[in-house]
Design a protein around this motif. Structure first.
Motif, PDB file in Angstrom:
ATOM      1  N   HIS A 172       0.821  -1.218   0.000  1.00 39.98           N
ATOM      2  CA  HIS A 172       0.000   0.000   0.000  1.00 39.98           C
ATOM      3  C   HIS A 172       0.854   1.267   0.000  1.00 39.98           C
ATOM      4  O   HIS A 172       0.517   2.251  -0.633  1.00 39.98           O
ATOM      5  N   CYS A 173       1.958   1.270   0.765  1.00 41.61           N
ATOM      6  CA  CYS A 173       2.733   2.496   0.993  1.00 41.61           C
ATOM      7  C   CYS A 173       4.025   2.548   0.189  1.00 41.61           C
ATOM      8  O   CYS A 173       4.664   3.598   0.135  1.00 41.61           O
TER       9      CYS A 173
ATOM     10  N   ARG B  36       9.469   0.642   2.672  1.00 41.33           N
ATOM     11  CA  ARG B  36       9.736   1.408   3.903  1.00 41.33           C
ATOM     12  C   ARG B  36      10.717   0.637   4.785  1.00 41.33           C
ATOM     13  O   ARG B  36      10.836  -0.572   4.690  1.00 41.33           O
TER      14      ARG B  36
ATOM     15  N   GLU C   3       9.247   0.946  10.823  1.00 39.52           N
ATOM     16  CA  GLU C   3       7.831   1.318  10.761  1.00 39.52           C
ATOM     17  C   GLU C   3       6.929   0.114  11.020  1.00 39.52           C
ATOM     18  O   GLU C   3       5.715   0.262  11.112  1.00 39.52           O
TER      19      GLU C   3
ATOM     20  N   HIS D 183       3.239   2.040  11.644  1.00 39.99           N
ATOM     21  CA  HIS D 183       3.386   3.482  11.474  1.00 39.99           C
ATOM     22  C   HIS D 183       3.159   3.922  10.033  1.00 39.99           C
ATOM     23  O   HIS D 183       3.582   4.985   9.626  1.00 39.99           O
ATOM     24  N   GLY D 184       2.483   3.059   9.274  1.00 38.02           N
ATOM     25  CA  GLY D 184       2.120   3.427   7.909  1.00 38.02           C
ATOM     26  C   GLY D 184       0.627   3.256   7.741  1.00 38.02           C
ATOM     27  O   GLY D 184      -0.160   3.969   8.351  1.00 38.02           O
ATOM     28  N   CYS D 185       0.254   2.225   6.944  1.00 36.44           N
ATOM     29  CA  CYS D 185      -1.168   2.021   6.639  1.00 36.44           C
ATOM     30  C   CYS D 185      -1.864   1.167   7.705  1.00 36.44           C
ATOM     31  O   CYS D 185      -3.066   0.934   7.637  1.00 36.44           O
ATOM     32  N   ARG D 186      -1.108   0.655   8.693  1.00 38.03           N
ATOM     33  CA  ARG D 186      -1.643  -0.140   9.798  1.00 38.03           C
ATOM     34  C   ARG D 186      -2.187  -1.491   9.354  1.00 38.03           C
ATOM     35  O   ARG D 186      -2.931  -2.138  10.088  1.00 38.03           O
ATOM     36  N   ARG D 187      -1.848  -1.934   8.144  1.00 38.42           N
ATOM     37  CA  ARG D 187      -2.333  -3.225   7.677  1.00 38.42           C
ATOM     38  C   ARG D 187      -1.378  -4.339   8.092  1.00 38.42           C
ATOM     39  O   ARG D 187      -0.181  -4.129   8.265  1.00 38.42           O
TER      40      ARG D 187
ATOM     41  N   PRO E  97      -4.038   5.674  -2.872  1.00 36.66           N
ATOM     42  CA  PRO E  97      -2.954   5.507  -1.901  1.00 36.66           C
ATOM     43  C   PRO E  97      -1.814   6.508  -2.121  1.00 36.66           C
ATOM     44  O   PRO E  97      -1.397   6.755  -3.251  1.00 36.66           O
TER      45      PRO E  97
ATOM     46  N   TRP F 255      -5.193  10.371   2.250  1.00 39.30           N
ATOM     47  CA  TRP F 255      -5.181   8.915   2.324  1.00 39.30           C
ATOM     48  C   TRP F 255      -4.369   8.469   3.538  1.00 39.30           C
ATOM     49  O   TRP F 255      -3.286   8.997   3.807  1.00 39.30           O
ATOM     50  N   ALA F 256      -4.895   7.482   4.302  1.00 38.02           N
ATOM     51  CA  ALA F 256      -4.179   7.027   5.492  1.00 38.02           C
ATOM     52  C   ALA F 256      -4.002   5.519   5.513  1.00 38.02           C
ATOM     53  O   ALA F 256      -3.323   4.982   6.370  1.00 38.02           O
ATOM     54  N   GLY F 257      -4.616   4.813   4.572  1.00 38.87           N
ATOM     55  CA  GLY F 257      -4.542   3.358   4.526  1.00 38.87           C
ATOM     56  C   GLY F 257      -5.692   2.880   3.667  1.00 38.87           C
ATOM     57  O   GLY F 257      -6.566   3.683   3.314  1.00 38.87           O
ATOM     58  N   PRO F 258      -5.730   1.583   3.330  1.00 42.10           N
ATOM     59  CA  PRO F 258      -6.824   1.085   2.502  1.00 42.10           C
ATOM     60  C   PRO F 258      -8.179   1.341   3.175  1.00 42.10           C
ATOM     61  O   PRO F 258      -8.390   0.926   4.316  1.00 42.10           O
TER      62      PRO F 258
ATOM     63  N   SER G 264       2.195   8.291   5.758  1.00 40.69           N
ATOM     64  CA  SER G 264       2.373   8.237   7.201  1.00 40.69           C
ATOM     65  C   SER G 264       3.642   7.456   7.475  1.00 40.69           C
ATOM     66  O   SER G 264       3.927   6.462   6.827  1.00 40.69           O
ATOM     67  N   THR G 265       4.401   7.967   8.440  1.00 44.06           N
ATOM     68  CA  THR G 265       5.701   7.380   8.722  1.00 44.06           C
ATOM     69  C   THR G 265       6.134   7.779  10.135  1.00 44.06           C
ATOM     70  O   THR G 265       5.298   8.160  10.948  1.00 44.06           O
ATOM     71  N   LEU G 266       7.431   7.653  10.418  1.00 43.30           N
ATOM     72  CA  LEU G 266       7.969   8.004  11.725  1.00 43.30           C
ATOM     73  C   LEU G 266       8.873   9.218  11.614  1.00 43.30           C
ATOM     74  O   LEU G 266       9.660   9.329  10.679  1.00 43.30           O
TER      75      LEU G 266
ATOM     76  N   GLY H 280       4.963   8.851  15.378  1.00 44.26           N
ATOM     77  CA  GLY H 280       4.169   8.635  14.178  1.00 44.26           C
ATOM     78  C   GLY H 280       3.667   9.963  13.638  1.00 44.26           C
ATOM     79  O   GLY H 280       3.109  10.764  14.387  1.00 44.26           O
TER      80      GLY H 280
END
Lengths: 83, 189
Positions: free
Chosen positions: A7-8, A11, A15, A58-62, B58, B71-74, B141-143, B148
Protein backbone atom coordinates in the motif's frame (compact mmCIF):
# COMPACT_ATOMS: atom_id res chain seq x y z
CA UNK A 1 16.05 -4.28 6.12
CA UNK A 2 13.31 -2.73 3.99
CA UNK A 3 9.82 -4.09 3.42
CA UNK A 4 7.91 -3.33 0.20
CA UNK A 5 4.47 -2.51 1.64
CA UNK A 6 1.83 -3.20 -1.05
CA UNK A 7 0.00 0.00 0.00
CA UNK A 8 2.73 2.50 0.99
CA UNK A 9 5.75 1.38 -1.04
CA UNK A 10 9.15 0.34 0.29
CA UNK A 11 9.74 1.41 3.90
CA UNK A 12 12.30 0.79 6.63
CA UNK A 13 11.54 -2.01 9.08
CA UNK A 14 11.31 0.40 12.05
CA UNK A 15 7.83 1.32 10.76
CA UNK A 16 6.74 -2.31 11.20
CA UNK A 17 5.98 -4.63 14.10
CA UNK A 18 6.81 -8.34 13.85
CA UNK A 19 4.39 -11.02 15.01
CA UNK A 20 5.69 -14.41 13.86
CA UNK A 21 4.95 -17.28 11.50
CA UNK A 22 2.11 -16.59 9.07
CA UNK A 23 1.25 -20.18 8.20
CA UNK A 24 -0.20 -21.32 11.55
CA UNK A 25 -3.66 -22.88 11.46
CA UNK A 26 -5.79 -22.44 14.57
CA UNK A 27 -7.14 -25.81 15.83
CA UNK A 28 -10.84 -26.40 16.45
CA UNK A 29 -12.02 -25.41 19.93
CA UNK A 30 -12.46 -29.08 20.90
CA UNK A 31 -9.14 -30.22 19.40
CA UNK A 32 -6.89 -32.30 21.69
CA UNK A 33 -4.48 -30.51 24.02
CA UNK A 34 -1.52 -31.67 21.89
CA UNK A 35 -2.89 -29.74 18.90
CA UNK A 36 -3.27 -26.59 21.00
CA UNK A 37 0.16 -27.07 22.55
CA UNK A 38 1.64 -27.28 19.07
CA UNK A 39 -0.30 -24.21 17.87
CA UNK A 40 0.64 -22.05 20.84
CA UNK A 41 4.24 -23.11 21.53
CA UNK A 42 5.90 -25.13 18.78
CA UNK A 43 7.60 -23.24 15.96
CA UNK A 44 9.80 -24.16 13.05
CA UNK A 45 13.09 -22.31 12.98
CA UNK A 46 14.02 -22.40 9.30
CA UNK A 47 17.39 -21.25 7.99
CA UNK A 48 16.10 -19.73 4.78
CA UNK A 49 12.69 -18.82 3.45
CA UNK A 50 10.15 -17.93 6.16
CA UNK A 51 6.61 -16.64 5.76
CA UNK A 52 5.76 -14.26 8.58
CA UNK A 53 3.32 -11.60 9.75
CA UNK A 54 4.34 -7.95 10.02
CA UNK A 55 2.07 -5.01 10.79
CA UNK A 56 2.78 -1.67 9.12
CA UNK A 57 2.07 0.05 12.44
CA UNK A 58 3.39 3.48 11.47
CA UNK A 59 2.12 3.43 7.91
CA UNK A 60 -1.17 2.02 6.64
CA UNK A 61 -1.64 -0.14 9.80
CA UNK A 62 -2.33 -3.22 7.68
CA UNK A 63 -1.14 -6.74 8.50
CA UNK A 64 1.20 -8.10 5.84
CA UNK A 65 2.48 -11.57 4.99
CA UNK A 66 6.19 -11.15 4.29
CA UNK A 67 8.41 -13.84 2.74
CA UNK A 68 11.92 -13.35 4.13
CA UNK A 69 15.20 -15.24 4.07
CA UNK A 70 16.13 -15.58 7.76
CA UNK A 71 19.84 -15.83 6.86
CA UNK A 72 20.16 -12.69 4.76
CA UNK A 73 16.99 -10.66 5.57
CA UNK A 74 16.30 -10.55 1.84
CA UNK A 75 12.57 -9.89 1.41
CA UNK A 76 10.99 -11.70 -1.52
CA UNK A 77 7.38 -10.54 -1.25
CA UNK A 78 4.93 -8.66 0.96
CA UNK A 79 1.18 -9.00 0.52
CA UNK A 80 -1.82 -7.81 2.51
CA UNK A 81 -2.79 -10.58 4.95
CA UNK A 82 -6.51 -9.91 4.46
CA UNK A 83 -6.55 -9.96 0.66
CA UNK B 1 -13.92 27.59 26.33
CA UNK B 2 -10.68 29.16 25.19
CA UNK B 3 -8.64 27.23 22.60
CA UNK B 4 -5.34 25.98 24.05
CA UNK B 5 -2.51 25.61 21.59
CA UNK B 6 -0.81 22.21 21.41
CA UNK B 7 2.40 24.20 21.09
CA UNK B 8 2.00 26.27 24.29
CA UNK B 9 5.27 24.95 25.72
CA UNK B 10 7.19 26.08 22.65
CA UNK B 11 8.29 29.66 23.11
CA UNK B 12 8.58 30.73 19.50
CA UNK B 13 5.62 29.18 17.78
CA UNK B 14 6.28 30.73 14.42
CA UNK B 15 9.94 30.36 13.56
CA UNK B 16 11.66 31.61 10.47
CA UNK B 17 15.04 31.14 8.91
CA UNK B 18 15.47 33.24 5.84
CA UNK B 19 12.31 32.60 3.91
CA UNK B 20 11.70 29.13 5.41
CA UNK B 21 9.02 29.20 8.10
CA UNK B 22 7.53 26.73 10.57
CA UNK B 23 4.19 27.39 12.20
CA UNK B 24 1.34 25.52 13.89
CA UNK B 25 -1.90 25.26 11.93
CA UNK B 26 -4.47 25.94 14.63
CA UNK B 27 -7.28 25.52 15.07
CA UNK B 28 -8.39 22.95 12.55
CA UNK B 29 -10.97 20.18 12.42
CA UNK B 30 -9.95 16.60 11.68
CA UNK B 31 -12.20 13.57 11.25
CA UNK B 32 -10.95 10.04 10.61
CA UNK B 33 -13.19 8.01 8.27
CA UNK B 34 -12.84 4.25 7.82
CA UNK B 35 -15.09 2.44 5.36
CA UNK B 36 -17.09 -0.42 6.79
CA UNK B 37 -16.22 -3.82 5.33
CA UNK B 38 -17.14 -3.81 1.64
CA UNK B 39 -18.50 -0.25 1.82
CA UNK B 40 -15.55 1.58 0.24
CA UNK B 41 -17.28 2.03 -3.17
CA UNK B 42 -20.46 3.36 -1.49
CA UNK B 43 -18.36 5.69 0.67
CA UNK B 44 -16.52 7.01 -2.40
CA UNK B 45 -19.87 7.63 -4.14
CA UNK B 46 -21.31 9.44 -1.12
CA UNK B 47 -18.20 11.64 -0.79
CA UNK B 48 -18.41 12.49 -4.49
CA UNK B 49 -22.15 13.22 -4.53
CA UNK B 50 -22.39 15.07 -1.22
CA UNK B 51 -19.08 16.95 -1.07
CA UNK B 52 -17.76 16.79 -4.64
CA UNK B 53 -14.77 15.06 -3.10
CA UNK B 54 -12.95 12.29 -4.99
CA UNK B 55 -11.40 10.23 -2.18
CA UNK B 56 -7.70 10.03 -3.10
CA UNK B 57 -5.70 6.99 -4.14
CA UNK B 58 -2.95 5.51 -1.90
CA UNK B 59 -0.22 8.00 -1.06
CA UNK B 60 -2.25 11.01 -2.26
CA UNK B 61 -4.40 13.81 -0.83
CA UNK B 62 -6.78 16.26 -2.47
CA UNK B 63 -8.75 19.33 -1.44
CA UNK B 64 -12.13 20.61 -2.55
CA UNK B 65 -13.85 23.72 -1.15
CA UNK B 66 -11.38 23.86 1.73
CA UNK B 67 -12.06 20.25 2.74
CA UNK B 68 -8.92 18.12 2.46
CA UNK B 69 -9.04 14.33 2.15
CA UNK B 70 -5.76 12.60 3.04
CA UNK B 71 -5.18 8.92 2.32
CA UNK B 72 -4.18 7.03 5.49
CA UNK B 73 -4.54 3.36 4.53
CA UNK B 74 -6.82 1.09 2.50
CA UNK B 75 -10.40 2.35 3.06
CA UNK B 76 -9.11 4.96 5.54
CA UNK B 77 -8.83 8.73 5.09
CA UNK B 78 -8.43 11.86 7.22
CA UNK B 79 -10.81 14.68 6.36
CA UNK B 80 -9.53 18.04 7.48
CA UNK B 81 -10.59 21.66 7.40
CA UNK B 82 -8.64 24.70 8.67
CA UNK B 83 -10.43 26.57 11.43
CA UNK B 84 -12.75 25.19 14.08
CA UNK B 85 -15.96 23.85 12.56
CA UNK B 86 -18.60 21.19 13.21
CA UNK B 87 -16.90 18.88 10.72
CA UNK B 88 -18.22 15.68 12.29
CA UNK B 89 -21.83 16.87 11.91
CA UNK B 90 -21.11 18.10 8.38
CA UNK B 91 -19.86 14.62 7.43
CA UNK B 92 -22.96 12.83 8.76
CA UNK B 93 -24.01 11.81 5.20
CA UNK B 94 -20.96 9.50 5.15
CA UNK B 95 -21.92 7.74 8.40
CA UNK B 96 -23.90 4.88 6.77
CA UNK B 97 -20.74 3.77 4.96
CA UNK B 98 -17.90 4.51 7.37
CA UNK B 99 -16.88 4.90 10.97
CA UNK B 100 -16.35 8.60 11.71
CA UNK B 101 -14.16 9.74 14.59
CA UNK B 102 -13.56 13.38 15.50
CA UNK B 103 -9.78 13.72 15.92
CA UNK B 104 -9.68 17.53 16.08
CA UNK B 105 -8.38 17.61 19.64
CA UNK B 106 -6.13 14.57 19.16
CA UNK B 107 -3.83 15.89 16.45
CA UNK B 108 -1.42 18.80 16.15
CA UNK B 109 -0.42 20.12 12.74
CA UNK B 110 2.80 21.92 11.89
CA UNK B 111 3.39 23.62 8.54
CA UNK B 112 6.94 23.93 7.20
CA UNK B 113 7.36 26.10 4.13
CA UNK B 114 10.21 27.57 2.13
CA UNK B 115 13.33 26.72 0.13
CA UNK B 116 14.97 24.83 3.03
CA UNK B 117 11.87 22.82 3.98
CA UNK B 118 12.76 19.76 1.92
CA UNK B 119 16.32 19.58 3.25
CA UNK B 120 15.10 19.93 6.84
CA UNK B 121 12.50 17.16 6.45
CA UNK B 122 14.95 14.88 4.64
CA UNK B 123 16.91 14.87 7.90
CA UNK B 124 13.82 13.97 9.90
CA UNK B 125 11.71 11.58 7.83
CA UNK B 126 12.76 8.18 6.42
CA UNK B 127 11.14 9.05 3.08
CA UNK B 128 12.51 10.13 -0.27
CA UNK B 129 11.13 13.67 -0.64
CA UNK B 130 12.95 14.36 -3.92
CA UNK B 131 10.51 15.86 -6.44
CA UNK B 132 10.86 12.75 -8.60
CA UNK B 133 9.10 10.69 -5.91
CA UNK B 134 7.21 13.11 -3.60
CA UNK B 135 5.32 16.04 -5.10
CA UNK B 136 2.41 18.34 -4.20
CA UNK B 137 -0.59 16.04 -3.74
CA UNK B 138 1.51 13.30 -2.12
CA UNK B 139 0.80 12.09 1.43
CA UNK B 140 2.40 9.46 3.66
CA UNK B 141 2.37 8.24 7.20
CA UNK B 142 5.70 7.38 8.72
CA UNK B 143 7.97 8.00 11.73
CA UNK B 144 9.71 11.24 12.69
CA UNK B 145 12.19 10.77 15.54
CA UNK B 146 10.14 7.73 16.73
CA UNK B 147 6.87 9.71 16.59
CA UNK B 148 4.17 8.63 14.18
CA UNK B 149 3.42 11.46 11.76
CA UNK B 150 1.34 12.05 8.68
CA UNK B 151 3.06 14.24 6.10
CA UNK B 152 1.63 15.80 2.97
CA UNK B 153 3.09 18.21 0.45
CA UNK B 154 1.00 21.26 -0.43
CA UNK B 155 3.01 23.12 -3.05
CA UNK B 156 6.40 23.57 -4.69
CA UNK B 157 7.66 26.24 -2.21
CA UNK B 158 7.93 23.50 -0.96
CA UNK B 159 5.30 23.44 1.80
CA UNK B 160 4.64 20.41 3.99
CA UNK B 161 2.11 19.71 6.73
CA UNK B 162 3.16 17.37 9.53
CA UNK B 163 0.43 15.94 11.74
CA UNK B 164 1.26 14.17 15.01
CA UNK B 165 -0.47 13.21 18.25
CA UNK B 166 -1.21 16.45 20.08
CA UNK B 167 0.88 15.60 23.14
CA UNK B 168 3.93 15.11 20.88
CA UNK B 169 3.65 18.61 19.41
CA UNK B 170 6.50 20.03 21.51
CA UNK B 171 8.74 17.03 20.83
CA UNK B 172 8.05 17.23 17.10
CA UNK B 173 8.93 20.92 17.17
CA UNK B 174 12.27 20.18 18.85
CA UNK B 175 12.98 17.31 16.44
CA UNK B 176 12.38 19.78 13.63
CA UNK B 177 14.85 22.20 15.21
CA UNK B 178 17.47 19.46 15.47
CA UNK B 179 16.85 18.40 11.88
CA UNK B 180 17.40 21.99 10.79
CA UNK B 181 20.67 22.42 12.71
CA UNK B 182 23.58 23.96 10.88
CA UNK B 183 22.97 26.51 8.17
CA UNK B 184 19.21 25.98 8.39
CA UNK B 185 18.88 26.49 12.13
CA UNK B 186 15.53 27.79 13.34
CA UNK B 187 15.37 30.07 16.42
CA UNK B 188 15.66 28.01 19.61
CA UNK B 189 12.37 27.27 21.35
Amino acid sequence: MRIPCPHCGERGNDEFVYLGAAALTRPAADAPAEAWHSYVYLRDNPAGLHSELWQHTHGCRRWLVVARDTRTHAVFSATDAAV
Amino acid sequence: MAELSAFTKVKSVAATHGSTTAMPIEPRSVVSITAWRGAAPALADAAQVTFGLTLPQPGRWIEHNGLAAIWAGPGHWWLQRDGRSELLAELAPLAPHAGLIDMSDARAVLRLSGPAARDILMGLLPLDLHPRSFTPGCAASTLAAHMGVHVRQLDDAPTYDLSCLRSYAGSLWRALELASAGPLRLPAA
